[in-house]
Design an enzyme around this catalytic site. Sequence first.
Site, mmCIF file in Angstrom:
data_model
loop_
_atom_site.group_PDB
_atom_site.id
_atom_site.type_symbol
_atom_site.label_atom_id
_atom_site.label_comp_id
_atom_site.label_asym_id
_atom_site.label_seq_id
_atom_site.Cartn_x
_atom_site.Cartn_y
_atom_site.Cartn_z
ATOM 1 N N CYS A 10 -42.758 -48.911 -13.262
ATOM 2 C CA CYS A 10 -43.321 -48.823 -14.450
ATOM 3 C C CYS A 10 -42.392 -47.612 -15.441
ATOM 4 O O CYS A 10 -42.054 -47.809 -16.313
ATOM 5 C CB CYS A 10 -44.736 -48.490 -14.362
ATOM 6 S SG CYS A 10 -44.955 -46.868 -13.524
ATOM 7 N N HIS A 64 -48.838 -43.871 -13.111
ATOM 8 C CA HIS A 64 -48.394 -45.128 -13.865
ATOM 9 C C HIS A 64 -48.023 -44.495 -15.390
ATOM 10 O O HIS A 64 -48.072 -43.218 -15.551
ATOM 11 C CB HIS A 64 -50.037 -45.889 -14.440
ATOM 12 C CG HIS A 64 -49.478 -47.185 -15.029
ATOM 13 N ND1 HIS A 64 -48.704 -47.974 -14.533
ATOM 14 C CD2 HIS A 64 -50.125 -47.505 -16.214
ATOM 15 C CE1 HIS A 64 -48.632 -49.023 -15.447
ATOM 16 N NE2 HIS A 64 -49.515 -48.850 -16.311
ATOM 17 N N ASP A 79 -48.380 -51.126 -22.635
ATOM 18 C CA ASP A 79 -48.677 -51.012 -21.158
ATOM 19 C C ASP A 79 -48.247 -52.406 -20.694
ATOM 20 O O ASP A 79 -48.960 -53.354 -20.720
ATOM 21 C CB ASP A 79 -49.955 -50.495 -20.905
ATOM 22 C CG ASP A 79 -50.114 -50.684 -19.156
ATOM 23 O OD1 ASP A 79 -49.284 -50.982 -18.646
ATOM 24 O OD2 ASP A 79 -51.260 -49.996 -18.728
#
Length: 231
Positions: A10, A64, A79
Amino acid sequence: MEFPYAASYCEENVCQAVLHCLREHQSPEEELSVVFISSLTRAVPLWCQRSSTRSDGLVIWDYHVILVRSSAGSSAVLDLDTTVDNTSISNNSKEGYRKAKFLAFNEYAEATFQPSTALQPEYARLFRVIPAADFVACFASDRSHMMILAPTNSDDDSAATERYPTKYLVPVPSWDCIIGSRAGAAGVSMNLPIYIDMTTAPGESTDLADGLAYGEVLDETAFLDRFRFYA
């Protein structure tokens, strides 16, 4: 929009998204912020995540990373792993890419963080906010956090390394390891753990000897207050 994407990376996905936005879509009035989400125990609950096997999309991540775009009076979130507004977002548009769009901050935050849900202290979310330009210049990852050494019965570690080469937990992205210009100039090839570390007191900037910018850590209330749009 279509962004380079690699599952389980991520931080690199967001770095690629920043570069894409700066190159293609950034306007002078917009401010981009990279946000690392973790906790003091490296465990944070997030809802509406694609990798979840639950109907509510709940996942307990160690960390994250998302991208927040702010302009006068509003904020939006990118996202690449969310299922919020999933009706207009496909999974992988083609190998190594993902279609996604910025979502209204209020909508995303309510669905993903569920602020009204009481959490145990060990799951208290903290947010490291870094100006995007600083992040792409200062971030560096050699992907060593994704490497494992195959088991061996040998007591000779050096021999084991030769006979059992290092492997990755998941396939690596198609692009090269990322070393930002300022990170490279400082001789830094891996600083991902610094971004994930939330021990800096909320509201204080991280100022390390290497001279790189690591943003500031906010608790959830301060983070929501900074970016939430009040109509």
